[in-house]
Design a protein around this motif. Structure first.
Motif, PDB file in Angstrom:
ATOM      1  N   LYS A 234      -3.769 -33.026 -15.865  1.00 33.30           N
ATOM      2  CA  LYS A 234      -3.172 -34.094 -15.049  1.00 33.30           C
ATOM      3  C   LYS A 234      -1.896 -33.634 -14.345  1.00 33.30           C
ATOM      4  N   SER A 235      -1.641 -32.327 -14.363  1.00 26.83           N
ATOM      5  CA  SER A 235      -0.457 -31.858 -13.640  1.00 26.83           C
ATOM      6  C   SER A 235      -0.647 -32.084 -12.141  1.00 26.83           C
ATOM      7  N   MET A 236      -1.929 -32.206 -11.756  1.00 29.21           N
ATOM      8  CA  MET A 236      -2.196 -32.464 -10.346  1.00 29.21           C
ATOM      9  C   MET A 236      -3.496 -33.235 -10.202  1.00 29.21           C
ATOM     10  N   GLY A 237      -3.540 -34.093  -9.192  1.00 30.98           N
ATOM     11  CA  GLY A 237      -4.788 -34.750  -8.819  1.00 30.98           C
ATOM     12  C   GLY A 237      -5.079 -34.368  -7.383  1.00 30.98           C
ATOM     13  N   ILE A 238      -6.350 -34.391  -6.998  1.00 31.60           N
ATOM     14  CA  ILE A 238      -6.691 -33.965  -5.645  1.00 31.60           C
ATOM     15  C   ILE A 238      -7.477 -35.049  -4.924  1.00 31.60           C
ATOM     16  N   ILE A 239      -6.993 -35.434  -3.757  1.00 36.19           N
ATOM     17  CA  ILE A 239      -7.754 -36.344  -2.900  1.00 36.19           C
ATOM     18  C   ILE A 239      -8.399 -35.486  -1.827  1.00 36.19           C
ATOM     19  N   ALA A 240      -9.716 -35.416  -1.830  1.00 33.96           N
ATOM     20  CA  ALA A 240     -10.429 -34.544  -0.900  1.00 33.96           C
ATOM     21  C   ALA A 240     -11.254 -35.398   0.054  1.00 33.96           C
ATOM     22  N   GLU A 250     -16.016 -25.259  -3.391  1.00 37.03           N
ATOM     23  CA  GLU A 250     -16.318 -23.844  -3.162  1.00 37.03           C
ATOM     24  C   GLU A 250     -15.494 -22.972  -4.115  1.00 37.03           C
ATOM     25  N   ASN A 251     -14.299 -23.452  -4.418  1.00 34.55           N
ATOM     26  CA  ASN A 251     -13.422 -22.685  -5.296  1.00 34.55           C
ATOM     27  C   ASN A 251     -13.687 -22.956  -6.783  1.00 34.55           C
ATOM     28  N   TYR A 252     -14.544 -23.942  -7.057  1.00 29.35           N
ATOM     29  CA  TYR A 252     -14.984 -24.184  -8.442  1.00 29.35           C
ATOM     30  C   TYR A 252     -16.509 -24.285  -8.435  1.00 29.35           C
ATOM     31  N   PRO A 253     -17.182 -23.155  -8.176  1.00 32.39           N
ATOM     32  CA  PRO A 253     -18.629 -23.210  -7.945  1.00 32.39           C
ATOM     33  C   PRO A 253     -19.410 -23.775  -9.132  1.00 32.39           C
ATOM     34  N   ASN A 254     -18.830 -23.708 -10.330  1.00 35.53           N
ATOM     35  CA  ASN A 254     -19.563 -24.267 -11.470  1.00 35.53           C
ATOM     36  C   ASN A 254     -19.190 -25.726 -11.723  1.00 35.53           C
ATOM     37  N   CYS A 257     -13.669 -27.918 -11.844  1.00 36.48           N
ATOM     38  CA  CYS A 257     -12.302 -28.188 -11.390  1.00 36.48           C
ATOM     39  C   CYS A 257     -11.566 -28.944 -12.504  1.00 36.48           C
ATOM     40  N   PRO A 258     -10.420 -28.423 -12.959  1.00 37.39           N
ATOM     41  CA  PRO A 258      -9.737 -29.063 -14.085  1.00 37.39           C
ATOM     42  C   PRO A 258      -8.994 -30.342 -13.690  1.00 37.39           C
ATOM     43  N   TYR A 259      -8.764 -30.508 -12.392  1.00 38.72           N
ATOM     44  CA  TYR A 259      -7.954 -31.650 -11.938  1.00 38.72           C
ATOM     45  C   TYR A 259      -8.824 -32.865 -11.622  1.00 38.72           C
ATOM     46  N   PRO A 260      -8.302 -34.051 -11.840  1.00 38.64           N
ATOM     47  CA  PRO A 260      -9.018 -35.253 -11.370  1.00 38.64           C
ATOM     48  C   PRO A 260      -9.166 -35.202  -9.845  1.00 38.64           C
ATOM     49  N   ILE A 261     -10.273 -35.734  -9.356  1.00 36.92           N
ATOM     50  CA  ILE A 261     -10.548 -35.695  -7.912  1.00 36.92           C
ATOM     51  C   ILE A 261     -10.917 -37.094  -7.416  1.00 36.92           C
ATOM     52  N   VAL A 262     -10.382 -37.468  -6.265  1.00 36.84           N
ATOM     53  CA  VAL A 262     -10.941 -38.611  -5.541  1.00 36.84           C
ATOM     54  C   VAL A 262     -11.605 -38.046  -4.302  1.00 36.84           C
ATOM     55  N   LYS A 263     -12.896 -38.230  -4.181  1.00 34.69           N
ATOM     56  CA  LYS A 263     -13.593 -37.781  -2.978  1.00 34.69           C
ATOM     57  C   LYS A 263     -13.696 -38.969  -2.022  1.00 34.69           C
ATOM     58  N   VAL A 264     -13.211 -38.783  -0.812  1.00 33.40           N
ATOM     59  CA  VAL A 264     -13.200 -39.875   0.166  1.00 33.40           C
ATOM     60  C   VAL A 264     -14.107 -39.549   1.347  1.00 33.40           C
ATOM     61  N   SER A 265     -15.117 -40.355   1.538  1.00 27.02           N
ATOM     62  CA  SER A 265     -15.950 -40.224   2.730  1.00 27.02           C
ATOM     63  C   SER A 265     -16.129 -41.561   3.438  1.00 27.02           C
ATOM     64  N   ALA A 327      -8.020 -22.329  -1.380  1.00 29.52           N
ATOM     65  CA  ALA A 327      -7.826 -21.501  -2.580  1.00 29.52           C
ATOM     66  C   ALA A 327      -6.346 -21.179  -2.756  1.00 29.52           C
ATOM     67  N   LYS A 328      -5.710 -20.822  -1.653  1.00 30.57           N
ATOM     68  CA  LYS A 328      -4.295 -20.475  -1.708  1.00 30.57           C
ATOM     69  C   LYS A 328      -3.469 -21.676  -2.157  1.00 30.57           C
ATOM     70  N   ALA A 329      -3.809 -22.843  -1.618  1.00 27.24           N
ATOM     71  CA  ALA A 329      -3.088 -24.056  -2.000  1.00 27.24           C
ATOM     72  C   ALA A 329      -3.264 -24.355  -3.485  1.00 27.24           C
ATOM     73  N   LEU A 330      -4.402 -23.983  -4.027  1.00 30.53           N
ATOM     74  CA  LEU A 330      -4.672 -24.221  -5.449  1.00 30.53           C
ATOM     75  C   LEU A 330      -4.074 -23.122  -6.325  1.00 30.53           C
ATOM     76  N   GLY A 331      -3.393 -22.173  -5.689  1.00 29.21           N
ATOM     77  CA  GLY A 331      -2.739 -21.110  -6.435  1.00 29.21           C
ATOM     78  C   GLY A 331      -3.690 -20.018  -6.906  1.00 29.21           C
ATOM     79  N   MET A 332      -4.848 -19.958  -6.283  1.00 32.20           N
ATOM     80  CA  MET A 332      -5.798 -18.909  -6.671  1.00 32.20           C
ATOM     81  C   MET A 332      -5.552 -17.670  -5.826  1.00 32.20           C
ATOM     82  N   SER A 333      -5.885 -16.514  -6.387  1.00 33.51           N
ATOM     83  CA  SER A 333      -5.716 -15.294  -5.598  1.00 33.51           C
ATOM     84  C   SER A 333      -6.984 -15.108  -4.773  1.00 33.51           C
TER      85      SER A 333
END
Ligand SMILES: Cc1ncc(C[n+]2csc(CCOP(=O)(O)OP(=O)(O)O)c2C)c(N)n1
Ligand code: SF4
Lengths: 540, 194
Positions: A234-240, A250-254, A257-265, A327-333
């Motif tokens: 819960k250090s971060m939530g993502i609204i996508a 794409e960055n969590y192909p399996n 994703c450890p963060y809660p997500i709200v998907k908005v369409s 990916a960069k925003a998520l701190g991934m290399s």
């Protein structure tokens, strides 16, 4: 089930056909053009007698679609993002009149400006008009949303916006098609004054729109296309939003994703989901394609919420999203490949060999050199490539039709002669009304309508100007002796030059029409003719 | 299985037919695929590319991440190099050697070849010549290229043949056979030179 291989735009078209659409109205514009073209070429649409002819511009398209909705049938109007500027008057007011038959306004945005003058985000317009917005994240959703959009529109009696961006528009995937529903019967609005926006009625209709907002929000909350996905970190939530969701996954192909997500369409934003994620998480990252519309809304002017995204530099403020950027925003290399070797040169688009616009610019440049450069106002189309070397021939390209009126304004200011270079389709889209202004004031401008009998930049659609240009100009009031049609070929170079020079010296409005069919359009037309002949022969 | 490839070329060279054959090959065999392409302005002789992704698992992004492509398949040598940032370590660059020169500052061919030779994994193939001389149709060079990339694509070769059959079936058996011949010619070259 067998899937069809469809571009995002084609999925929308097929979804609309299967959703009981009676007509699509549009003026071409990348990346929206293929929606209408798909309907034009669809056998199913032909059998169902679905309207799909091109309109003269986006405003006439929007109004026709609204008329079809008035009559109780389902209609879609399609345009590129800047087309909505042209249709905006009708668009904003259609939110007040509401819809009768289902009405979807499909707008294709072009972040990173692959083929556009700007990267405006149509969700701002949707919010401005206070109507529901659908933003598919993939081709399957695009198909389903076109069908669903009509139902949503009819359920609330409101136009619905479908917003897509270049990547989804022009990316193909397998799409499962469902059974088609029938078109609506003709059915006039119950309230015969619904579409009469006199102040007294408009005020009432506006209050209705306002009171509908809660319902729109509730619909988004329940929407099949929006969801809340729990996450342990819960250090971060993502609204996508829209295809932002794809770049996240794409960055969590399996799917881990450890963060809660709200998907908005579907908009307006599903408030409860947004409140939950913001209450539970220390920070909220917003992934959206285009402007930071959602981010700005959540952050507010005083930046009270811990919202991150495009505004604070977590993601680039402009340009389209990419998986790497996310990916960069998520701190991934990210492991980039090799650099582009220095010897790789830029390869900008250019006019085709043999294109008639070459002959126009070659002549024009020589004439303009005598008067001094900086006086050629142009417009949008293949001929805009005259701005690049070797011609460097034009000094403006702003919005469709602006060449004529900017030349007039500059002439009013004393830049005489002022020249406008405009394409045939751009002229009937928005150039002819400006020409009337110039005629009424006898402005000393020379308008060159470079007529290739085609809407070429977008792929060679039929131009509504075809065979009508001289009559339009004369009808508007250009003097007959100052309307000239020429054949732009190298052999006539001197003749074209003399004509341009003569008309530049005339202290009034003149129109020169160099006319030769677009090379590519000609090839395509010949192919179609040949195929038709072969078919006829086979039958006989 | 999963193959990500960048297909590159110049507007008007017809790279989309390669993508179309692959698309049908994938879809008819219940694989997932996404293929993003360039429409609009750059189709007028500018650089164009298509991102092609095939997998037996759902695919999210329409774009391939940088450093994520297994293959760069280019029908033009300079265009191949433009997408190097997308090539994975260990990925293959498969390119036609015939340049398409429509700009003034096109690099010297020798230097281009030198740069391609300096890459760890590449196939440099004169697809135009092979199409003309071995296949008998200059137009089939696109499928010579697909054939040359095929050893590195994790889709069974027969699927690719089926894909070609599907896009050309309306044009008759001759056209189908010609393009399948091109596919084989390209593959043979790649097998011998990889
Ligand atoms: C408002 C708006 N609608 C659509 C477009 C997309 N568009 C750009 S150029 C063009 C075609 C112009 O055709 P024409 O004037 O005949 O010129 P040609 O390309 O044939 O030379 C279109 C439809 C746009 N840029 N702005
Ligand atoms: S497509 Fe037609 S109008 Fe455009 S550059 Fe080519 S020949 Fe000219």
């Amino acid at each position: 089930m067998q899937k069809s291989l469809l571009l995002g735009v084609e999925a929308i078209a097929q979804g609309a056909i299967d959703g009981g659409m009676s007509g699509v109205y549009a003026y071409p514009g990348t990346p929206s053009t293929e929606i209408t073209e798909y309907v034009q070429h669809s056998k199913q649409a032909k059998e169902l007698n679905i309207h799909s002819k091109w309109s003269a511009n986006e405003k006439t398209a929007m109004e026709s679609a609204l008329g079809m909705s008035y009559a109780g049938k389902r209609a879609m109007v399609c345009m590129k993002h800047v087309g909505l500027n042209v249709a905006a008057d009708c668009f904003m007011n259609a939110a007040i009149t509401g819809a009768n038959g289902g009405l979807i306004i499909t707008v294709a945005d072009d972040p990173s400006m692959h083929s556009s003058q700007n990267e405006q985000d149509s969700r701002v317009y949707g919010k401005f008009a206070m109507i529901p917005i659908l933003e598919p994240s993939n081709q399957q959703e695009a198909y389903e949303m076109a069908r669903f959009g009509f139902e949503l529109s009819e359920a609330f009696g409101t136009p619905v916006m479908m917003r897509i961006t270049t990547r989804l528009a022009h990316s193909r995937a397998g799409v499962s098609i469902q059974e088609a529903v029938a078109q609506n019967e003709l059915k006039l609005p119950e309230d015969k004054l619904q579409f009469v926006l006199l102040p007294g009625i408009a005020r009432k209709r506006y209050k209705m729109l306002l009171s509908n907002q809660e319902k729109f929000e509730a619909a988004a909350e329940d929407s099949f296309f929006n969801f809340y996905k729990e996450g342990s970190d819960k250090s971060m939530g993502i609204i996508a939003c829209g295809i932002g969701y794809n770049y996240l996954m794409e960055n969590y192909p399996n799917g881990d994703c450890p963060y809660p997500i709200v998907k908005v369409s579907q908009y307006p934003l599903p408030r409860k989901m947004v409140e939950k994620i913001s209450a539970e998480c220390d920070q909220v990252m917003v992934l959206e394609e285009g402007y930071p519309v959602v981010e700005e809304l959540l952050k507010g002017y005083l930046a009270k919420e811990k919202v991150i995204g495009r505004l604070d530099g977590t993601l680039s403020r402009d340009g389209e999203l990419t998986p790497d950027m996310v990916a960069k925003a998520l701190g991934m290399s990210i492991e980039e490949g090799m650099e582009i070797p220095d010897l790789v040169a830029a390869r900008p688009p250019a006019l085709c060999v043999g294109c008639s616009h070459h002959d126009v610019y070659r002549a024009l440049n020589e004439v303009v050199a005598d008067y001094g450069t900086g006086r050629v106002f142009s417009d949008i189309g293949c001929y805009t490539l005259g701005a690049l070397p070797p011609y460097n021939a034009i000094n403006s390209c702003v919005d469709m039709g602006a060449s004529v009126t900017m030349a007039k304004g500059a002439a009013d200011a004393g830049l005489i002669p002022a020249v406008a270079v405009i394409g045939d389709s751009t002229f009937t889209h928005s150039g002819m009304t400006g020409l009337l202004d110039a005629i009424n004031e006898k402005a000393p401008i020379t308008v060159i309508i470079s007529d290739n009998e085609s809407i070429s930049m977008t792929g060679g659609q039929e131009s509504s100007a075809k065979g009508k240009l001289e009559d339009i100009c004369e009808g508007l009031g250009v003097e007959k002796e100052h309307i000239h049609v020429l054949l732009p070929v190298p052999k006539k170079h001197e003749e074209i030059k003399d004509m341009i020079r003569k008309e530049c010296d005339y202290q009034g409005v003149s129109v020169i029409i160099p006319r030769r069919i677009c090379v590519q359009k000609n090839i395509r037309d010949q192919k179609i003719k040949k195929a038709a002949k072969a078919r006829a022969a086979a039958k006989a | 299985m999963k193959t990500d490839m960048v297909i590159a070329g110049v507007g008007g060279q017809g790279i989309l037919s390669i993508a179309a054959a692959l698309g049908f090959a994938a879809l008819d065999n219940d694989l997932y695929m996404k293929q993003a392409e360039t429409h609009g302005m750059s189709q007028r002789g500018g650089d164009v590319q298509s991102f092609m992704r095939i997998s037996d698992q759902p695919i999210y992004s329409d774009l391939i991440p940088k450093g994520g492509a297994d293959i760069i398949l280019s029908v033009e040598p300079m265009e191949a190099l433009r997408y190097l940032p997308f090539l994975k370590k260990g990925g293959y660059l498969v390119t036609n050697s015939t340049p398409f020169i429509n700009i003034n500052d096109y690099p010297e061919e020798e230097k281009l070849v030198e740069t391609i030779h300096s890459l760890p994994n590449y196939i440099l193939i004169d697809a135009d010549r092979i199409a003309k001389e071995e296949v008998g149709s200059a137009r089939a060079f696109n499928f010579v290229m697909l054939g040359a990339a095929s050893p590195f694509i994790e889709v069974p070769f027969e699927y690719l043949e089926e894909g070609i059959r599907k896009i050309f079936c309306k044009k008759g058996d001759d056209v189908v056979d010609m393009n399948i011949k091109a596919l084989h010619a390209g593959r043979k070259f790649a097998e011998e030179h990889k």
